[in-house]
Design a protein around this motif. Structure first.
Motif, short mmCIF file in Angstrom:
data_model
loop_
_atom_site.label_atom_id
_atom_site.label_comp_id
_atom_site.label_asym_id
_atom_site.label_seq_id
_atom_site.Cartn_x
_atom_site.Cartn_y
_atom_site.Cartn_z
N ASN A 188 -12.90 8.11 4.09
CA ASN A 188 -13.66 7.32 5.06
C ASN A 188 -13.64 7.86 6.48
N LEU A 189 -12.67 8.70 6.81
CA LEU A 189 -12.56 9.16 8.20
C LEU A 189 -12.37 10.67 8.31
N THR A 190 -11.47 11.24 7.51
CA THR A 190 -11.15 12.65 7.67
C THR A 190 -12.36 13.54 7.41
N ALA A 234 -6.19 -2.87 4.52
CA ALA A 234 -5.81 -2.40 5.85
C ALA A 234 -6.20 -0.94 6.08
N ALA A 235 -6.03 -0.12 5.07
CA ALA A 235 -6.35 1.30 5.23
C ALA A 235 -7.85 1.50 5.47
N TYR A 236 -8.65 0.75 4.72
CA TYR A 236 -10.10 0.84 4.86
C TYR A 236 -10.54 0.39 6.25
N GLY A 237 -10.05 -0.76 6.68
CA GLY A 237 -10.41 -1.26 8.00
C GLY A 237 -10.00 -0.32 9.11
N ALA A 238 -8.81 0.25 8.98
CA ALA A 238 -8.33 1.18 10.00
C ALA A 238 -9.21 2.42 10.06
N ALA A 239 -9.61 2.92 8.88
CA ALA A 239 -10.47 4.10 8.85
C ALA A 239 -11.82 3.81 9.48
N VAL A 259 0.84 -1.19 0.00
CA VAL A 259 0.00 0.00 0.00
C VAL A 259 0.88 1.25 0.00
N THR A 260 0.61 2.17 -0.90
CA THR A 260 1.40 3.39 -0.97
C THR A 260 0.88 4.44 0.02
N ASP A 261 1.72 5.43 0.30
CA ASP A 261 1.30 6.53 1.17
C ASP A 261 0.09 7.25 0.57
N GLU A 262 0.10 7.41 -0.74
CA GLU A 262 -1.00 8.11 -1.40
C GLU A 262 -2.31 7.35 -1.25
N GLU A 263 -2.26 6.02 -1.41
CA GLU A 263 -3.46 5.21 -1.25
C GLU A 263 -3.97 5.26 0.18
N TRP A 264 -3.06 5.14 1.13
CA TRP A 264 -3.44 5.21 2.54
C TRP A 264 -4.13 6.54 2.84
N SER A 265 -3.51 7.63 2.40
CA SER A 265 -4.06 8.96 2.69
C SER A 265 -5.42 9.15 2.04
N LEU A 266 -5.59 8.65 0.83
CA LEU A 266 -6.87 8.80 0.13
C LEU A 266 -7.98 8.03 0.84
#
Length: 276
Positions: free
Chosen positions: A121-123, A160-165, A109-116
């Motif tokens: 979903n959260l920000t 992982a990013a989705y679940g974390a959000a 997972v890239t930083d850009e994908e994580w941030s998006l």
């Protein structure tokens, strides 16, 4: 005094109301008597939901906003207030995963994908909720419902990013319920399981994955079932419920040895309300 699900006289903002779960929520709240601000990034989708509400005899206005742009998010509540009156209800539906970033192992997972994924979903949920809370404190109360996912309750392999959000939304829900309860503001979260929406349809050339074997009710849910849960939580029927995450998943998370993901697809509701 009898308690009912009537929302007459209340103003609701629904983020991601242009299709799928968000559209169903807007229609259900309007049916119960609320005036609804239909928020979506696409004017055509917002217009479609507004037209459906009005055709059913309800009141709705469109608000076009890119939820990835904080300056536009900050204008949603003021716009709704100007057109409909003080906001009593906020429902944050918009979100998603697959349309924003591919499923893959966490180290890929890239930083850009994580941030998006966090932004979608959260920000924005934090930013829009922050905007609404100030007005609700001044007006003496309100109700907020975030639509998360069972991916925030369970693990979320390959996402992982989705679940974390989504887990962050549940945590934010509890914190806000504690902080703002004294102001008469209730905050809850709904965590859908697999819901049959346009966002869950397979891509062209892809085979539809059958998840029903891991769902005790042996079917996917439909947007109206999430909308009914939202309507309950924002109504006086839920007047003593706050800080909770309600799983609406057909019993999926009660399944022993749970396997929601097959063929490389993760256990997320993956519904996209208005951005992707």
């Amino acid at each position: 005094m009898p308690i009912s699900l009537s929302l007459a006289g209340r103003v609701a903002v629904v983020a991601g109301a242009g299709r799928g779960i968000g559209e169903a929520v807007a229609l259900r709240l309007a049916e119960a008597g609320a005036a609804v601000a239909v928020v979506d990034s696409r004017a055509d989708r917002a217009a479609g939901t507004v037209a459906a509400v009005r055709q059913a005899g309800g009141t709705a206005v469109p608000i076009i906003a890119n939820l990835l742009d904080a300056s536009q998010v900050d204008q949603i509540v003021p716009s709704a207030t100007e057109q409909l009156g003080s906001v009593d209800i906020l429902v944050n539906v918009a979100g998603g995963s697959w349309a924003l970033a591919p499923y893959r192992l966490t180290h890929e997972v890239t930083d850009e994908e994580w941030s998006l994924i966090q932004a979608m979903n959260l920000t924005y949920v934090f930013q829009l909720t922050r905007s609404a809370l100030g007005d609700m404190v001044q007006s003496g109360g309100g109700t907020i419902v975030h639509v998360g996912s069972i991916a925030g309750v369970l693990s979320s392999p390959l996402a992982a990013a989705y679940g974390a959000a989504k887990a962050g939304i549940s945590s934010l829900t509890r914190t806000l319920a504690y902080e703002y309860g004294p102001f008469g503001i209730r905050v809850n979260c709904i965590a859908p399981g697999r819901i049959n929406t346009p966002a869950t349809a397979p891509e062209p050339g892809q085979q539809q994955v059958d998840f029903t074997g891991s769902i005790p009710l042996r079917r996917m849910g439909v947007p109206a079932e999430i909308a009914d849960a939202v309507a309950f939580l924002v109504s006086d029927l839920a007047s003593y419920i706050s800080g909770q995450t309600l799983l609406v998943d057909g019993g999926a998370t009660a399944t022993p040895g749970l396997i929601l993901g097959v063929n490389g697809m993760p256990p997320s509701s993956d519904r996209v309300g208005g951005q992707a």
